[in-house]
Design an enzyme around this catalytic site. Structure first.
Site, short mmCIF file in Angstrom:
data_model
loop_
_atom_site.label_atom_id
_atom_site.label_comp_id
_atom_site.label_asym_id
_atom_site.label_seq_id
_atom_site.Cartn_x
_atom_site.Cartn_y
_atom_site.Cartn_z
CB SER A 67 51.52 39.70 46.09
OG SER A 67 51.30 40.53 47.19
CB CYS A 97 27.44 45.10 49.35
SG CYS A 97 26.18 46.28 49.76
CG ASN A 133 40.99 37.25 43.38
OD1 ASN A 133 40.81 36.94 42.19
ND2 ASN A 133 40.52 38.37 43.88
#
Ligand code: FES
Lengths: 281, 398
Positions: B198, B324, B150
């Site tokens: 999905s 982050c 991904n």
């Protein structure tokens, strides 16, 4: 996406005081590329110990850049003695707060300032590292910084320690060690602590000297910061008798201070057997 | 401000045709397909049709399709089923670059006494198939390897993987969430036992997924309750979303050619433009074997979240390879597993396109992003010639 205050956004989008100062009187450099944030702080200091200029270079996220910008704004015009009092909390407050997970950016600011001041005084600073033992290898965080940050910010969980120092945010190997430090700072003795080989017992005189030194250097300054104080009344074997003064007398959490902070600190610096009791005097 | 959405590996826009197909099931056809009355029962035939469409898009038979709530549920179902149907086998093989839906579950299973082997990847993000061969043991219950990554878009050689795994008679699961709709998949020829997909990655809404379970593969349900999905997945069917998924799969098949030509060309132009305009930037991962829509670009000396926020100021949505933004503090496990140097890893940005992107979108990125990187580099203490000597800290995260 993080919820940043307008002030954080403003200081990130338009950071003040970016750059280097040539012939700076003090430089404080902390963090590293590996850790994902780094800050280089430059100070110009006049003959009266007043900071006349402050600049920074930062590699890091929005809050790291905003914290650095805020710090330099706060520093300009202050004397070194005033600057020394700036904590990470002050930096976060200046920005109207930082997300919990980003508090380490403000700690980085405070650290850089400490290193810069040491540098100005000509004291040795281990490159990018504080004294103390390395606890978190991933982010190069020492026990000293962790304990200091726990106390300064009243942290109570490992997650908070990670938010404030990054320690524990990588492989996680250091999490048990962080827990031990937390327990220590909170006055709990870690259940899983392996008893170390007993050091030679202190003589009464040695103990007394150490207690006095620790009280003066480690304990009183912190209490005084919050308007309180402490006085040594007597030492009887391992029992240290003290009286609280100032704000501490009326403080509802004075027992917590006594056990969680005073006793833990004395145990850490003097002897693990020490117990602290409050006496009226 | 115009939004330029380049984060399609995170989620996609619902195709208007999909929305139209599902709408009646959110309004007038609200009956429960399990009901005895005609009002509910009539919904059932649309579910049949949707199942056929999903099956057809990957070369499966309708009875091999199980509707779930998402890719994560599909992955979890496959893994639990494989372990519960072979309780004497205690070993799982997966990779270090899986999606958390697999990685976190396998790590959790390790704590419960299972053994796991995590296959590493090289600097291009590719597996060493010999390592896979050697990792398979007598007590290996399952190999779970994603079809395409991904973050980098790197596509694993699933045919070869399947050949190796099936030769040893081990069950094989693949998380194909990023591949369905972008590259052709034909399970009638690809011998995987489980394949997860999905809806919201292919222009259907969030909250719907499917698991392909090859006929004959022993199956143990993950969710128990009523006997929906022939007792294999309890819970009232999410009829509107199932219909939407059916429509989206049908459209994906039709639009795949565009995905592999026009979208790919857009991606390539974006990538080449950024690399040319920004010195010290590289593409992460195997550029030869990659999804047509994904580009993970690493900008040296800057940090991802700062880039994302500044791009956001221009309406550009992408994703950061430094974690982050996600609450973790290190660069992504995928980039770390590939050994991307820290100087690059923290500044990695994933651009993922869809067929709703246009040339104008790419133009805007090419105009706005290079100055953003320059600006951050001006603030940064690191740059060419000012690199730290070696890694300053003993970083455990290598
Ligand atoms: S050693 Fe602290 S997180 Fe890895």
């Amino acid at each position: 996406m993080w919820e940043y205050t307008d002030k954080v956004r403003e200081h990130f989008l338009n950071p003040r005081n970016v750059g280097e100062i040539e012939n700076a009187d003090a430089i404080g450099e902390v963090g590293s590329l590996a850790c994902g944030d780094a800050l280089k702080l430059y100070l110009k200091i006049d003959a009266d110990d007043r900071i006349v200029d402050a600049k920074f270079q930062t590699f890091g996220c929005a809050s790291a850049i905003a914290s650095s910008s805020a710090l330099t704004e706060m520093l300009k015009g202050k004397t070194i003695a005033e600057a020394e009092k700036i904590t990470n909390k002050d930096i976060a407050e200046f920005l109207g707060g930082l997300p919990q997970q980003k508090m380490h950016c403000s700690v980085m600011g405070q650290e850089a300032l400490e290193v810069a001041i040491k540098n100005w005084r000509g004291e040795a600073v281990d490159q990018h590292e504080h004294e103390g033992e390395l606890v978190c290898k991933c982010f190069g965080v020492t026990d000293e910084l962790i304990l200091h940050t726990i106390r300064e910010n009243n942290l109570t969980t490992v997650e908070e320690v990670t938010n404030f120092t990054k320690a524990g945010g990588g492989c996680g190997d250091c999490i048990p060690a962080i827990q031990v430090l937390l327990d220590q700072a909170l006055g709990k003795v870690a259940a899983c602590e392996v008893p170390e080989a007993k050091p030679k017992a202190l003589t009464n005189v040695q103990r007394m000297q150490l207690v006095v030194k620790t009280l003066e250097e480690e304990i009183r300054p912190s209490l005084q910061k919050d308007g309180g104080d402490i006085e040594l009344v007597d030492i009887d074997g391992h029992t240290v008798k003290v009286a609280l003064r100032g704000m501490c007398t009326s403080c509802p959490s004075s027992q917590l201070t006594l056990k969680g902070f005073v006793e833990t600190t004395l145990r850490e610096y003097v002897e693990p057997e020490i117990s602290v009791v409050e006496v009226n005097s | 401000m115009r939004t330029v959405y380049l984060d399609n590996n995170a989620t996609t826009q619902i195709d208007p045709a999909v929305l139209e197909a599902m709408m009646p099931f959110l309004t007038e056809f609200y009956g429960n397909p399990s009901s005895m009355h005609r009002f509910g029962g009539q919904v059932g035939k649309y579910l049949v049709e949707a199942r056929e469409r999903v099956a057809a898009s990957i070369g499966a038979r309708p009875e091999e399709i199980l509707f779930t709530a998402c890719g994560t549920e599909s992955d979890n179902t496959a893994i639990w089923s494989a372990l519960n149907s072979q309780q004497d086998k205690r070993h799982i093989i997966t990779t270090r670059v899986e999606h958390p839906a697999v990685l976190n579950l396998v790590q959790h299973l390790e704590k419960r006494g299972y053994e796991a082997t995590y296959l590493g990847v090289d600097s291009k993000g590719q597996l060493d198939l010999d390592e896979l061969r050697e990792a398979i043991r007598k007590d290996t219950a399952l190999v779970s390897i994603m079809y395409a990554n991904n973050e980098t878009g790197v596509v694993f050689p699933m045919e070869e993987i399947a050949a190796i795994v099936k030769e040893r008679g081990v069950q094989l699961h693949t998380d194909a969430v990023q591949v369905v709709g972008k590259l052709p998949i034909d399970v009638s020829r690809l011998p995987v036992d489980f394949l997860a997909l999905s809806g919201h990655k292919l222009h259907a809404p969030k909250g719907i997924g499917a698991l392909y379970v090859r006929k004959g593969t022993p199956f143990r349900p993950f969710m128990r309750g009523g006997h929906q999905e022939r007792g294999r997945r309890a819970g009232t069917e999410n009829a509107a979303s199932i219909v939407a998924l059916g429509k989206a799969c049908e459209l994906a098949t039709v639009n795949m050619a565009e995905e592999r030509t026009r979208v790919k060309a857009l991606r390539d132009r974006l990538e080449a433009g950024l690399l040319a305009a920004v010195p010290d930037s590289i593409v992460n991962g195997d550029v030869e074997n990659r999804l047509p829509n994904t580009s993970s670009i690493a900008f040296k000396y800057v940090e991802g979240e700062a880039i994302l926020l500044l791009m956001d100021g221009h309406g550009i949505c992408a994703s950061s390879g430094s974690a982050c933004t996600s609450g973790s503090l290190e660069p992504s496990h995928v980039l770390r597993a590939m050994g991307v140097p820290f100087t690059y890893a923290h500044g990695s940005i994933r651009f993922s396109l869809s067929r709703f992107n246009t040339d104008a979108d790419v133009d805007l990125v090419l105009k706005e992003v290079p100055p953003i990187i320059n600006r951050l580099r001006e603030i940064s203490p690191f740059r060419e010639g000012l690199e730290p000597k070696g890694e300053k800290l003993a970083c455990g995260c290598k």
